[in-house]
Write a protein that holds these residues in place. Structure first.
Motif, short mmCIF file in Angstrom:
data_model
loop_
_atom_site.label_atom_id
_atom_site.label_comp_id
_atom_site.label_asym_id
_atom_site.label_seq_id
_atom_site.Cartn_x
_atom_site.Cartn_y
_atom_site.Cartn_z
N ASP A 207 0.87 -1.17 0.00
CA ASP A 207 0.00 0.00 0.00
C ASP A 207 0.91 1.22 0.00
OD1 ASP A 207 -1.87 1.99 0.42
OD2 ASP A 207 -2.67 1.15 2.27
N VAL A 208 0.89 1.98 -1.10
CA VAL A 208 1.77 3.15 -1.25
C VAL A 208 0.92 4.41 -1.26
CG1 VAL A 208 3.56 4.25 -2.65
CG2 VAL A 208 3.35 1.75 -2.64
N LYS A 209 1.17 5.28 -0.31
CA LYS A 209 0.50 6.58 -0.28
C LYS A 209 1.50 7.63 -0.73
CE LYS A 209 -2.69 5.40 3.44
NZ LYS A 209 -3.58 4.73 2.61
N GLY A 210 1.01 8.63 -1.44
CA GLY A 210 1.88 9.68 -1.92
C GLY A 210 1.10 10.65 -2.77
N ASN A 211 1.81 11.43 -3.53
CA ASN A 211 1.19 12.41 -4.42
C ASN A 211 1.69 12.13 -5.83
OD1 ASN A 211 -0.32 14.55 -5.24
ND2 ASN A 211 1.11 16.10 -4.50
N PHE A 212 0.97 11.25 -6.54
CA PHE A 212 1.38 10.80 -7.86
C PHE A 212 0.46 11.38 -8.92
CE2 PHE A 212 1.87 7.27 -4.78
CZ PHE A 212 3.24 7.28 -4.68
N THR A 213 0.94 11.37 -10.16
CA THR A 213 0.10 11.73 -11.30
C THR A 213 -0.18 10.47 -12.10
OG1 THR A 213 1.95 12.17 -12.79
CG2 THR A 213 1.18 14.03 -11.43
N THR A 214 -1.16 10.55 -12.97
CA THR A 214 -1.45 9.40 -13.83
C THR A 214 -0.25 9.09 -14.72
OG1 THR A 214 -2.51 10.90 -15.40
CG2 THR A 214 -3.94 9.80 -13.84
N ASN A 215 0.47 10.11 -15.12
CA ASN A 215 1.65 9.93 -15.96
C ASN A 215 2.75 9.17 -15.20
OD1 ASN A 215 3.05 10.26 -18.38
ND2 ASN A 215 4.04 12.13 -17.68
N ASP A 216 2.93 9.47 -13.91
CA ASP A 216 3.94 8.76 -13.10
C ASP A 216 3.68 7.26 -13.09
OD1 ASP A 216 5.15 11.17 -12.28
OD2 ASP A 216 3.89 11.32 -10.49
N ILE A 217 2.43 6.90 -12.83
CA ILE A 217 2.07 5.49 -12.73
C ILE A 217 2.18 4.81 -14.09
CG2 ILE A 217 0.29 3.85 -11.99
CD1 ILE A 217 1.29 5.64 -9.70
N SER A 218 1.73 5.47 -15.14
CA SER A 218 1.81 4.90 -16.49
C SER A 218 3.25 4.64 -16.90
CB SER A 218 1.15 5.84 -17.50
OG SER A 218 -0.22 5.93 -17.26
N LYS A 219 4.16 5.58 -16.62
CA LYS A 219 5.58 5.38 -16.96
C LYS A 219 6.17 4.21 -16.19
CE LYS A 219 6.92 10.10 -18.21
NZ LYS A 219 7.73 11.26 -17.77
N MET A 220 5.81 4.10 -14.91
CA MET A 220 6.33 3.02 -14.09
C MET A 220 5.83 1.68 -14.62
SD MET A 220 5.67 0.74 -11.26
CE MET A 220 4.10 1.30 -10.72
N ILE A 221 4.54 1.58 -14.95
CA ILE A 221 3.97 0.33 -15.47
C ILE A 221 4.64 -0.03 -16.81
CG2 ILE A 221 1.90 -0.71 -16.43
CD1 ILE A 221 0.31 0.86 -14.28
N SER A 222 4.84 0.95 -17.67
CA SER A 222 5.48 0.69 -18.95
C SER A 222 6.90 0.17 -18.79
CB SER A 222 5.50 1.96 -19.81
OG SER A 222 4.21 2.34 -20.15
#
Length: 167
Positions: free
Chosen positions: A147-162
């Motif tokens: 469980d990760v709490k923070g202040n992310f953007t959709t772009n941050d998560i998409s780049k990480m998944i890619s």
């Protein structure tokens, strides 16, 4: 005044060190529900103090050759909780998935890696993502929940998944 300062620092140090202790009690809401029958599942949980852990996590990611996107994601994390479950069942995982749907988590990706299923879900408010849940399920009935709490953007998560899905 000096005594008050020492007491405050002592309490702060105890609080930080106490959060490093591994517990056999679940640290995530769904799993701490005493009404649910977990049928012999065993838990180990840890709350990771980000003040102490960020530099170690970033260093370990760099040494293991992780992408810059993943390392940048760690910089934006404010709290991480990890829960491992042994003897977990497929039914429990399905109930957990339903619980997350009921609490407005969106499934973003499911990645197969070395026979394990890695699932990423986020709780989103507009473009802001305040919570990301990563579930890793193995064939041996072992589950890991992060469980990760923070202040992310959709772009941050998409780049990480890619970056991760290409490995």
């Amino acid at each position: 005044m000096k005594t008050l300062k020492h007491i405050f620092l002592t309490i702060l140090a105890i609080g930080i060190l106490q959060s490093c202790i591994v517990s056999e009690k679940p640290n995530m809401e769904f799993f701490s529900n005493s009404k649910y029958d977990f049928k012999g599942a065993k838990f180990a949980s840890i709350n990771v103090p980000m003040v102490l852990a960020k530099s170690y996590i970033k260093k370990a990611l760099k040494e293991s050759g992780e992408s810059e996107e993943t390392i940048n994601l760690v910089k934006k994390a404010s709290k991480i909780k990890v829960l491992t479950v042994t003897n977990g069942s497929k039914e429990m995982l399905e109930d957990y998935s339903q619980y997350l749907k009921d609490h407005h988590y969106e499934e973003w990706a499911t990645i197969k890696h070395d026979g394990d299923d890695v699932n990423i879900r986020v709780k989103q408010d507009g473009d802001a993502i305040k919570n990301m849940l990563i579930t890793v399920g193995s064939k041996e009935k072992e589950l890991v929940f992060v469980d990760v709490k923070g202040n992310f953007t959709t772009n941050d998560i998409s780049k990480m998944i890619s970056s991760v899905s290409g490995k």
